[in-house]
Design a protein around this motif. Structure first.
Motif, PDB file in Angstrom:
ATOM      1  N   GLY A  98       0.811  -1.201   0.000  1.00 30.46           N
ATOM      2  CA  GLY A  98       0.000   0.000   0.000  1.00 30.46           C
ATOM      3  C   GLY A  98       0.849   1.258   0.000  1.00 30.46           C
ATOM      4  N   ALA A 122      -6.756   6.285   4.529  1.00 21.00           N
ATOM      5  CA  ALA A 122      -7.719   7.252   4.000  1.00 21.00           C
ATOM      6  C   ALA A 122      -7.247   8.664   4.284  1.00 21.00           C
ATOM      7  CB  ALA A 122      -9.095   7.025   4.622  1.00 21.00           C
ATOM      8  N   ALA A 127     -11.088   7.061   0.629  1.00 24.85           N
ATOM      9  CA  ALA A 127     -10.410   5.809   0.963  1.00 24.85           C
ATOM     10  C   ALA A 127      -9.305   5.495  -0.038  1.00 24.85           C
ATOM     11  CB  ALA A 127     -11.422   4.664   1.003  1.00 24.85           C
ATOM     12  N   THR A 129      -7.218   2.629  -1.915  1.00 24.55           N
ATOM     13  CA  THR A 129      -7.377   1.236  -2.328  1.00 24.55           C
ATOM     14  C   THR A 129      -6.026   0.687  -2.789  1.00 24.55           C
ATOM     15  OG1 THR A 129      -7.854   1.751  -4.651  1.00 24.55           O
ATOM     16  CG2 THR A 129      -9.702   1.836  -3.101  1.00 24.55           C
ATOM     17  N   PRO A 130      -5.927  -0.629  -3.020  1.00 24.13           N
ATOM     18  CA  PRO A 130      -4.656  -1.208  -3.485  1.00 24.13           C
ATOM     19  C   PRO A 130      -4.153  -0.624  -4.798  1.00 24.13           C
ATOM     20  CG  PRO A 130      -6.078  -2.935  -2.635  1.00 24.13           C
ATOM     21  CD  PRO A 130      -6.911  -1.687  -2.665  1.00 24.13           C
ATOM     22  N   THR A 131      -5.053  -0.080  -5.613  1.00 27.98           N
ATOM     23  CA  THR A 131      -4.636   0.464  -6.905  1.00 27.98           C
ATOM     24  C   THR A 131      -4.476   1.985  -6.889  1.00 27.98           C
ATOM     25  OG1 THR A 131      -6.949   0.562  -7.623  1.00 27.98           O
ATOM     26  CG2 THR A 131      -5.691  -1.424  -8.182  1.00 27.98           C
ATOM     27  N   THR A 132      -4.609   2.590  -5.713  1.00 20.64           N
ATOM     28  CA  THR A 132      -4.463   4.043  -5.607  1.00 20.64           C
ATOM     29  C   THR A 132      -2.995   4.432  -5.862  1.00 20.64           C
ATOM     30  OG1 THR A 132      -6.248   4.214  -3.999  1.00 20.64           O
ATOM     31  CG2 THR A 132      -4.697   6.041  -4.102  1.00 20.64           C
TER      32      THR A 132
END
Length: 622
Positions: A98, A122, A127, A129-132
């Motif tokens: 992350g 966040a 929030a 996410t894993p792909t942020t």
């Protein structure tokens, strides 16, 4: 770009671009470079873990850049498969990690409670996410100065490591100090000061001046205690400017890996050390008005304080202006392994669209003796001087070359010592750095230290007088072996590419027996690298301790602790305590008076040359 937005003072990493995972396109990571910061060997910031994206600074300045990692490609399908597996493993690891904190700046996020290794969940109600991506997180953390932002995160070792915490930080313009640390080195009674200067931003001169005066004040307090005994707590108010500057016996200015910065800041720092009225640096260029910078104030550092500038081959630009002025004016000695980087150019920066900029050279700068320490020459011509080497629009391309030693001219310092141009600033006194073993390099570059520190913190608490004991060291070796067995790291990584290249050629030639011998060689390399766990145990433990501590302590404390094992700083301090050797290096007597030129040791090949024109100006000034 500082001042355009507010930040919280975090450096973060993670969030690889996982789009198009199936088409084998290179992974592109966005990185924001801290323009107002600097790199130095004493930095406690841990490197990113293997496969993760580079760190991103979330502060009030910087520029966005894209970096595409080099991914080896091969016509052999098995080679392509290996690369593809490694890329997918890196993607998976990045998703699991992350968005992580790499560094929290003192005075900002650190003071609010953020620590290295924290995993962000966040930002306000948004929030992660894993792909942020890192860019998305950065943009949410930034905002107008004075506004507040809430950060939800989890910390290894707190609860079960899954219990979220939330803190609220007020955004502000983040100013990264150039002086990362200052204090007394070794026994305070020796009164040897140390200043770590990592860059040359606007306030570099002010920060160094404050550090010198604080050290002078501290030295006077120590001297008073030696003379009159302990003074007890409290006491009279004291103005730093009123301190006796002669009580500080020695000062080390650490410019190792200082990449430079503003020319004016280099002048500001230099004026703290050189005599009033001294030429510090001049700049000359085509279409650039000739400029001369001269000190107009009395130096902050006393001439009775032995002074050394510590450099390495990454000391560059503005840092070399300070080093060159100190050396040419014989106000201190330059200590290090060899030469500095050799960037004697003055450059301007022109803003361009799309958050880009053009940096272009406008002049060369010259130290007080008249030398230019630029180590690389650029000339028109490219690969050749014929028409074929011209660019498509008919203009010539350019070629570069290092200045040969035979082409370097001779100049003289204020005391008549020989110095040369064209190759950086050569040290007056050699102090070899501690050499890193291949295993140490591998552990650092793969992020193994940082990854183990994260695992360690899940089951341990930091105690007073923390040390890595034998049990922890064995746990670390098992941790590395587990990563090696799972393919998450390669202990032979320094030699992997040439081995794979040779393997491919042997296979193409159908040299089966040689291929088997190569497999044995790879195994032998791994075995030899593992032996470094025993041979370099002390050094590896020191690195591991520093990395674990960096998860809990502010940067300044980690730097101070690292000095205890810095062999170059120790050697420099030893020199400053030796008045006889120090004065000999500066070609002066015990009273600080320059020795006559005939007495100066000029045994080098330059001794037959005559002084340059720059010497006459310097001698007249002195």
């Amino acid at each position: 770009v500082s001042g355009k937005y507010g930040g919280v003072g975090l450096v973060i990493r993670g969030g690889m671009n996982l789009g198009d995972d199936e088409d084998d396109t290179p992974i592109v990571n966005n990185i924001e470079k801290i323009e107002t910061g600097g790199s130095q060997t004493s930095s406690p910031v841990s490197p990113p873990a293997q496969g993760s994206s580079p760190p991103v600074a979330v502060n009030g300045g910087g520029s966005d850049k894209s970096i595409t990692p080099k991914i080896s490609s091969d016509d052999e399908s098995d080679e392509v498969d290996i690369d593809d597996i490694e890329r997918k493993r890196a993607r998976q690891k990045s998703m699991e990690d992350g968005i992580r904190v790499v560094s929290a700046f003192e005075g900002y996020a650190y003071d609010a409670g953020m620590r290295v290794g924290d995993k962000l969940l966040a930002i306000d109600d948004w929030a992660i996410t894993p792909t942020t991506s890192v860019d998305e997180v950065r943009n949410h953390l930034r905002g107008d100065p004075g506004t507040e932002v809430s950060i939800k995160f989890v910390r290894d070792g707190v609860g079960d490591g899954r219990e979220p915490q939330t803190i609220t930080i007020k955004r502000s313009i983040v100013s990264i100090p150039d002086v990362k640390y200052f204090g007394f080195y070794g026994d305070p009674k020796d009164r040897i000061g140390y200043i770590d200067l990592s860059g040359f931003a606007n306030d570099a001169g002010r920060e160094v001046r404050f550090a010198i005066r604080a050290l002078q004040h501290g030295a006077e307090m120590i001297a008073r205690e030696e003379e009159n005994g302990p003074q007890g707590e409290g006491g009279e108010l004291f103005n730093l400017a009123d301190a006796d500057p002669t009580k500080l016996k020695g000062l080390i200015l650490d410019l190792r890996s200082n990449p430079g910065g503003l020319l004016t800041s280099a002048v500001d720092v230099s004026t703290l050390f050189v005599p009033n009225g001294s030429d510090i640096v001049s700049a000359k260029g085509r279409g650039f008005p000739e400029s001369l910078y001269r000190s107009k104030t009395e130096p902050t550092l006393s001439s009775q304080t032995n002074f050394a500038v510590l450099v390495n081959d990454q000391t560059a630009s503005a840092a070399e202006i300070v080093s060159g002025a100190v050396q040419d004016l014989d106000v201190g000695v330059v200590v290090g392994k060899g030469r500095t980087f050799g960037k004697g150019l003055v450059q301007n920066v022109q803003d361009l669209p799309y958050q880009t900029a053009l940096k272009y050279t406008v002049a060369k700068y010259y130290t007080p003796s008249g030398r230019c320490i630029q180590s690389t020459e650029y000339k028109e011509g490219g690969r050749g001087d014929d028409a074929a080497s011209s660019l498509s629009d008919g203009t010539r391309s350019y070629k570069s070359r290092k200045v040969a030693d035979k082409d370097r001219s001779i100049f003289y310092t204020a005391h008549g010592r020989v110095v040369k141009d064209g190759g950086g600033v050569e040290v007056d006194y050699k102090a070899e750095p501690q050499k890193a073993s291949p295993l140490e390099v591998i552990l650092l570059n793969t992020g193994a230290y940082a990854d183990f520190a994260a695992e360690w913190s899940k089951t341990h608490e930091l105690t007073d007088n923390f040390k890595v004991d034998e049990t922890t060291y064995q746990d670390f070796q098992r941790f590395i072996q587990k990563r090696q067995d799972s393919g998450d790291m390669k202990l032979e990584v320094l030699y992997d590419l040439p081995l794979r290249d040779l393997q491919k050629k042997l296979k193409a030639s159908k040299f089966d027996s040689s291929s088997r011998e190569l497999d044995k060689l790879r195994a032998d390399i791994i075995k030899d690298v593992k032996q470094d766990f025993t041979k370099y145990k002390k050094e590896i433990i020191e690195d591991l301790e520093q990395t674990i501590l960096s998860r809990y302590l502010p940067d300044s404390m980690v730097i101070a602790r690292g000095l205890k094992n810095d062999v170059q700083v120790a050697e420099t301090a030893k020199l400053l305590k030796n008045d006889k050797e120090y004065n000999r290096l500066l070609a002066r007597d015990k009273n600080g008076v320059a020795i006559e030129k005939s007495e100066v040791d000029t045994t080098s090949s330059a001794s037959t040359s005559t002084p340059s024109q720059g010497l006459q100006t310097l001698q007249t000034q002195w």
